[in-house]
Design an enzyme around this catalytic site. Structure first.
Site, PDB file in Angstrom:
ATOM      1  N   LYS A  31      61.736  -9.232 -79.181  1.00 40.29           N
ATOM      2  CA  LYS A  31      61.660  -9.549 -77.722  1.00 40.29           C
ATOM      3  C   LYS A  31      62.809 -10.035 -77.166  1.00 40.29           C
ATOM      4  CE  LYS A  31      58.986 -12.966 -75.988  1.00 40.29           C
ATOM      5  NZ  LYS A  31      59.664 -13.262 -74.606  1.00 40.29           N
ATOM      6  N   ASP A  58      60.651  -8.014 -72.203  1.00 40.54           N
ATOM      7  CA  ASP A  58      59.577  -8.891 -71.580  1.00 40.54           C
ATOM      8  C   ASP A  58      60.181  -9.727 -70.211  1.00 40.54           C
ATOM      9  OD1 ASP A  58      57.700 -10.950 -71.293  1.00 40.54           O
ATOM     10  OD2 ASP A  58      58.540 -12.250 -72.725  1.00 40.54           O
ATOM     11  N   LYS A  60      58.265  -9.378 -67.354  1.00 35.84           N
ATOM     12  CA  LYS A  60      56.944  -9.850 -66.610  1.00 35.84           C
ATOM     13  C   LYS A  60      57.080  -9.619 -65.101  1.00 35.84           C
ATOM     14  CE  LYS A  60      56.061 -13.568 -69.681  1.00 35.84           C
ATOM     15  NZ  LYS A  60      57.183 -13.905 -70.584  1.00 35.84           N
ATOM     16  N   ASP A  63      55.523  -8.402 -58.337  1.00 38.65           N
ATOM     17  CA  ASP A  63      56.005  -8.284 -56.997  1.00 38.65           C
ATOM     18  C   ASP A  63      55.119  -7.064 -56.337  1.00 38.65           C
ATOM     19  OD1 ASP A  63      57.862  -7.953 -54.667  1.00 38.65           O
ATOM     20  OD2 ASP A  63      59.392  -8.600 -56.015  1.00 38.65           O
ATOM     21  N   ILE A  64      55.477  -6.683 -55.119  1.00 38.64           N
ATOM     22  CA  ILE A  64      54.712  -5.599 -54.458  1.00 38.64           C
ATOM     23  C   ILE A  64      54.858  -4.370 -55.126  1.00 38.64           C
ATOM     24  CG2 ILE A  64      54.981  -6.975 -52.025  1.00 38.64           C
ATOM     25  CD1 ILE A  64      57.032  -4.686 -51.455  1.00 38.64           C
ATOM     26  N   THR A 119      50.395 -18.440 -72.208  1.00 40.65           N
ATOM     27  CA  THR A 119      49.872 -19.237 -73.292  1.00 40.65           C
ATOM     28  C   THR A 119      50.294 -20.691 -73.072  1.00 40.65           C
ATOM     29  OG1 THR A 119      51.733 -18.322 -74.715  1.00 40.65           O
ATOM     30  CG2 THR A 119      49.503 -17.716 -75.292  1.00 40.65           C
ATOM     31  N   ARG A 208      60.301 -19.963 -81.596  1.00 41.46           N
ATOM     32  CA  ARG A 208      61.099 -21.013 -82.160  1.00 41.46           C
ATOM     33  C   ARG A 208      60.701 -21.144 -83.664  1.00 41.46           C
ATOM     34  NH1 ARG A 208      59.633 -24.224 -76.845  1.00 41.46           N
ATOM     35  NH2 ARG A 208      57.843 -22.767 -77.089  1.00 41.46           N
TER      36      ARG A 208
HETATM   37  O1  C5P Z   1      59.138 -20.034 -79.023  1.00 34.61           O
HETATM   38  P1  C5P Z   1      57.889 -19.395 -78.793  1.00 34.61           P
HETATM   39  O2  C5P Z   1      56.976 -18.827 -80.204  1.00 34.61           O
HETATM   40  O3  C5P Z   1      56.977 -20.541 -77.970  1.00 34.61           O
HETATM   41  O4  C5P Z   1      58.129 -18.285 -77.771  1.00 34.61           O
HETATM   42  C1  C5P Z   1      57.180 -17.583 -77.288  1.00 34.61           C
HETATM   43  C2  C5P Z   1      57.778 -16.296 -76.452  1.00 34.61           C
HETATM   44  O5  C5P Z   1      56.839 -15.592 -75.687  1.00 34.61           O
HETATM   45  C3  C5P Z   1      58.471 -17.026 -75.165  1.00 34.61           C
HETATM   46  O6  C5P Z   1      59.636 -16.155 -75.019  1.00 34.61           O
HETATM   47  C4  C5P Z   1      57.429 -16.720 -73.931  1.00 34.61           C
HETATM   48  O7  C5P Z   1      58.492 -16.448 -72.876  1.00 34.61           O
HETATM   49  C5  C5P Z   1      56.728 -15.401 -74.397  1.00 34.61           C
HETATM   50  N1  C5P Z   1      55.558 -15.538 -73.902  1.00 34.61           N
HETATM   51  C6  C5P Z   1      54.396 -16.614 -74.017  1.00 34.61           C
HETATM   52  N2  C5P Z   1      53.327 -16.827 -73.282  1.00 34.61           N
HETATM   53  C7  C5P Z   1      52.983 -15.436 -72.645  1.00 34.61           C
HETATM   54  C8  C5P Z   1      53.735 -14.389 -72.588  1.00 34.61           C
HETATM   55  C9  C5P Z   1      54.987 -14.482 -73.082  1.00 34.61           C
HETATM   56  O8  C5P Z   1      54.725 -17.747 -74.747  1.00 34.61           O
HETATM   57  N3  C5P Z   1      51.779 -15.130 -72.305  1.00 34.61           N
END
Ligand code: C5P
Length: 228
Positions: A31, A58, A60, A63-64, A119, A208
């Site tokens: 990603k 990713d 995200k 916008d219009i 999340t 992470r």
């Molecule tokens: O490090 P971690 O496992 O928390 O990373 C989660 C990844 O998923 C990050 O890159 C974050 O931008 C992405 N993400 C998220 N929640 C969402 C959509 C994407 O944590 N709803």
């Protein structure tokens, strides 16, 4: 659909990414988010595709509809496996995103998903800051239904919400994944890879817990073993 683990590559620059990838014998599904894309641009995506990586881009978009449609047309040229928009942009915006992606033949290969609620958002934040009085689960369900009616392939949500969406029969991509012994950091709605499998996620996105592990390849293999 086959379950797969996607590694969230939240690195500062491509040198860090390539050094992270060097011990992997086969290229994982990656990603690439805003941090790397804004620094390295589309060239990085082309390079990773040549190395044989599958990509979830990713960005995200939110916008219009006209702006999103045109941006998606450019993303289509990159032929990534997955890309996304925020469902909060509404059904018209999501339809425009799909039109943009489908407007060139290369884009038909890319699956389009919508972020329901990040999340990192809790019920309290939803109510107090975003002024939404419905429950998180109700919002996720409504946004996922909107994504489906706009013709999208699926959604990004917490693994905890996947069972609620079962009747929609859409792809679910779930970040917020942690091993039982790890910290949840800024994430509020977390699950282990094993939980995500039991709850029915199609893809898990793990950042992470893999990228900061002492042995990232072993952490990745553990995710694959628990989830796939
Ligand atoms: O490090 P971690 O496992 O928390 O990373 C989660 C990844 O998923 C990050 O890159 C974050 O931008 C992405 N993400 C998220 N929640 C969402 C959509 C994407 O944590 N709803």
């Amino acid at each position: 659909m086959k379950r797969e683990v996607i590694i969230a590559c939240d690195f500062k620059c491509k040198e860090e990414l390539f050094s992270f990838l060097s011990p992997f014998s086969t290229m994982p599904f990656l990603k690439i988010g805003m941090e790397l894309f804004y620094k390295e641009g589309p060239e990085l995506i082309k390079q990773l595709k040549q190395m044989g990586c599958k990509i979830f881009l990713d960005l995200k978009l939110h916008d219009i509809p006209n702006t999103v449609e045109k941006a998606m047309k450019n993303i289509a040229e990159l032929e990534v496996e997955l890309t996304n928009v925020h469902a909060a942009g509404g059904i018209e915006m999501m339809k425009a995103a799909k039109r943009g992606l489908d407007s060139i033949p290369a884009g038909k290969h890319t699956k389009l998903i919508a972020v329901t609620q990040l999340t990192s958002i809790s019920q309290e934040t939803l109510e107090k800051e975003l002024c939404i009085s419905l429950s998180l689960q109700e919002v996720v369900y409504q946004y996922a239904s909107n994504a489906k009616s706009a013709g999208l392939d699926g959604v990004v949500c917490s693994a905890l919400e996947v069972p609620l969406l079962k009747d929609l029969q859409i792809i679910t991509v779930t970040p917020g994944i942690r091993f039982a012994e790890n910290s949840s950091h800024d994430q509020k709605r977390v699950a282990t890879p094993k939980d995500a499998r039991m709850l029915g996620s199609t893809y898990i996105v793990v950042g992470r817990s893999i990228t900061s592990a002492d042995d990232p390849v072993a952490a990745y293999e553990r995710c694959v073993k628990e989830f796939c």
